[in-house]
Motif scaffolding. Structure first.
Motif, mmCIF file in Angstrom:
data_model
loop_
_atom_site.group_PDB
_atom_site.id
_atom_site.type_symbol
_atom_site.label_atom_id
_atom_site.label_comp_id
_atom_site.label_asym_id
_atom_site.label_seq_id
_atom_site.Cartn_x
_atom_site.Cartn_y
_atom_site.Cartn_z
ATOM 1 N N PHE A 11 0.828 -1.211 0.000
ATOM 2 C CA PHE A 11 0.000 0.000 0.000
ATOM 3 C C PHE A 11 0.863 1.263 0.000
ATOM 4 O O PHE A 11 0.678 2.173 0.818
ATOM 5 C CB PHE A 11 -0.947 0.023 1.195
ATOM 6 N N ASP A 12 1.801 1.336 -0.935
ATOM 7 C CA ASP A 12 2.677 2.507 -1.023
ATOM 8 C C ASP A 12 2.825 2.880 -2.498
ATOM 9 O O ASP A 12 2.437 2.113 -3.390
ATOM 10 C CB ASP A 12 4.042 2.205 -0.401
ATOM 11 N N ILE A 13 3.386 4.057 -2.743
ATOM 12 C CA ILE A 13 3.596 4.509 -4.114
ATOM 13 C C ILE A 13 5.032 5.001 -4.267
ATOM 14 O O ILE A 13 5.697 5.336 -3.285
ATOM 15 C CB ILE A 13 2.632 5.645 -4.505
ATOM 16 N N ALA A 14 5.489 5.043 -5.511
ATOM 17 C CA ALA A 14 6.774 5.643 -5.851
ATOM 18 C C ALA A 14 6.479 6.855 -6.723
ATOM 19 O O ALA A 14 5.853 6.726 -7.782
ATOM 20 C CB ALA A 14 7.655 4.647 -6.601
ATOM 21 N N THR A 15 6.891 8.022 -6.287
ATOM 22 C CA THR A 15 6.559 9.239 -7.028
ATOM 23 C C THR A 15 7.114 9.219 -8.449
ATOM 24 O O THR A 15 6.484 9.723 -9.377
ATOM 25 C CB THR A 15 7.084 10.480 -6.280
ATOM 26 N N ARG A 16 8.276 8.627 -8.611
ATOM 27 C CA ARG A 16 8.860 8.560 -9.954
ATOM 28 C C ARG A 16 7.949 7.767 -10.894
ATOM 29 O O ARG A 16 7.720 8.177 -12.047
ATOM 30 C CB ARG A 16 10.254 7.925 -9.899
ATOM 31 N N PRO A 67 9.614 17.403 -10.801
ATOM 32 C CA PRO A 67 9.340 18.796 -10.385
ATOM 33 C C PRO A 67 7.885 19.204 -10.572
ATOM 34 O O PRO A 67 7.380 20.051 -9.835
ATOM 35 C CB PRO A 67 10.275 19.604 -11.280
ATOM 36 N N VAL A 68 7.202 18.602 -11.536
ATOM 37 C CA VAL A 68 5.778 18.902 -11.728
ATOM 38 C C VAL A 68 4.977 18.417 -10.518
ATOM 39 O O VAL A 68 4.073 19.104 -10.027
ATOM 40 C CB VAL A 68 5.254 18.243 -13.020
ATOM 41 N N LEU A 69 5.313 17.228 -10.033
ATOM 42 C CA LEU A 69 4.642 16.704 -8.845
ATOM 43 C C LEU A 69 4.860 17.632 -7.658
ATOM 44 O O LEU A 69 3.920 17.932 -6.912
ATOM 45 C CB LEU A 69 5.156 15.296 -8.533
ATOM 46 N N TYR A 70 6.095 18.084 -7.482
ATOM 47 C CA TYR A 70 6.402 18.968 -6.358
ATOM 48 C C TYR A 70 5.648 20.289 -6.477
ATOM 49 O O TYR A 70 5.195 20.863 -5.477
ATOM 50 C CB TYR A 70 7.906 19.220 -6.272
ATOM 51 N N ARG A 71 5.485 20.763 -7.708
ATOM 52 C CA ARG A 71 4.768 22.028 -7.906
ATOM 53 C C ARG A 71 3.276 21.878 -7.585
ATOM 54 O O ARG A 71 2.676 22.769 -6.997
ATOM 55 C CB ARG A 71 4.945 22.499 -9.348
ATOM 56 N N LEU A 72 2.705 20.741 -7.934
ATOM 57 C CA LEU A 72 1.269 20.550 -7.750
ATOM 58 C C LEU A 72 0.897 20.072 -6.352
ATOM 59 O O LEU A 72 -0.176 20.415 -5.843
ATOM 60 C CB LEU A 72 0.739 19.553 -8.780
ATOM 61 N N PHE A 73 1.761 19.270 -5.741
ATOM 62 C CA PHE A 73 1.400 18.644 -4.467
ATOM 63 C C PHE A 73 2.370 18.943 -3.329
ATOM 64 O O PHE A 73 2.083 18.584 -2.186
ATOM 65 C CB PHE A 73 1.287 17.122 -4.644
ATOM 66 N N GLY A 74 3.485 19.551 -3.609
ATOM 67 C CA GLY A 74 4.461 19.831 -2.564
ATOM 68 C C GLY A 74 5.461 18.711 -2.402
ATOM 69 O O GLY A 74 6.665 18.914 -2.524
#
Length: 238
Positions: free
Chosen positions: A25-30, A41-48
């Motif tokens: 029950f986990d995810i990898a952002t990549r 960087p898009v993920l960081y911009r949208l979700f922190g």
């Protein structure tokens, strides 16, 4: 703005899919970013950060939960609807174990309001019960007890499905909890030896006012009446 919202929705959907497929029950952002075709960087911009993305997935889970609740037929019997709501909650947990755990398992750093919003839906269901004289205690206190029990057995089912897969086990807990907060009939509420009949009447009137505003009163008069009723039921400041 529209493209940003669409991209945000796509990343939430990708994260939820990965969460459901993950054995832990986990995810990898990549992997989430690769699935959508964007860079991290898009993920960081949208979700922190990853925590922000998981919070967004949890809140999106609430939207799905709320849609199921809205689709549940509301009958003239609020107690029957309340019992059906317990079973619906269990079904949501069974069908979405990873998402459910994300929504309800303790995450001290989480800013998701999914659990709070589910709590509010339960309060609304209990207000209907109070309005017909079927609730022994204040709706929010009853909701706290019921949600804790419902979430607890749902999480136990996710952790040990073979042990907790009996609907009878769930119903025994459901019935035990609701026996503490519901009355058998409107009349029995005021008839209990340890219940003040005035308090019972005030609780019922307060719930009825929540369901249907008193058009004969000005807003400030309604606010004052609700304040008095809160004091009479013991749910407000004295």
């Amino acid at each position: 703005m529209v493209e940003t919202e669409q991209l945000r929705a796509q990343m939430i959907e990708a994260a939820e899919g990965q969460l459901a497929a993950s054995p832990d029950f986990d995810i990898a952002t990549r992997s989430v970013c690769e699935a959508v075709g964007v860079t991290q960087p898009v993920l960081y911009r949208l979700f922190g950060d990853k925590r922000g993305l998981l919070d967004a997935v949890a809140d999106h889970g609430y939207e799905r939960y709320a849609e199921l609740k809205a689709a549940q037929e509301q009958t003239g019997d609020p107690v029957a609807d309340l019992l059906a709501g317990w079973d619906g909650h269990m079904a949501f947990a069974r069908d979405n174990p990873a998402l459910y755990q994300l929504m309800f398992a303790p995450r001290p750093w989480s800013h998701s309001r999914a659990r709070d919003r589910v709590f509010d839906l339960l309060v609304a269901a209990l207000v209907r019960c109070a309005a017909v004289g079927r609730l022994r205690i204040e709706p929010r206190a009853a909701a706290a007890m019921a949600l804790a029990a419902n979430v607890g057995i749902a999480l136990d089912h996710i952790a040990e499905p073979a042990r907790f897969d009996s609907v009878e086990r769930s119903h025994r807990l459901r019935d035990a909890v609701f026996a503490r907060v519901l009355t058998e009939s409107p009349a029995s509420d005021a008839a209990r030896d340890d219940e003040d009949p005035v308090r019972a009447a005030a609780r019922r009137l307060r719930a009825q006012l929540q369901l249907a505003a008193a058009d004969a009163l000005e807003p400030e008069e309604s606010a004052l009446l609700l304040k008095w009723l809160d004091r009479m039921t013991g749910s407000g400041s004295r």
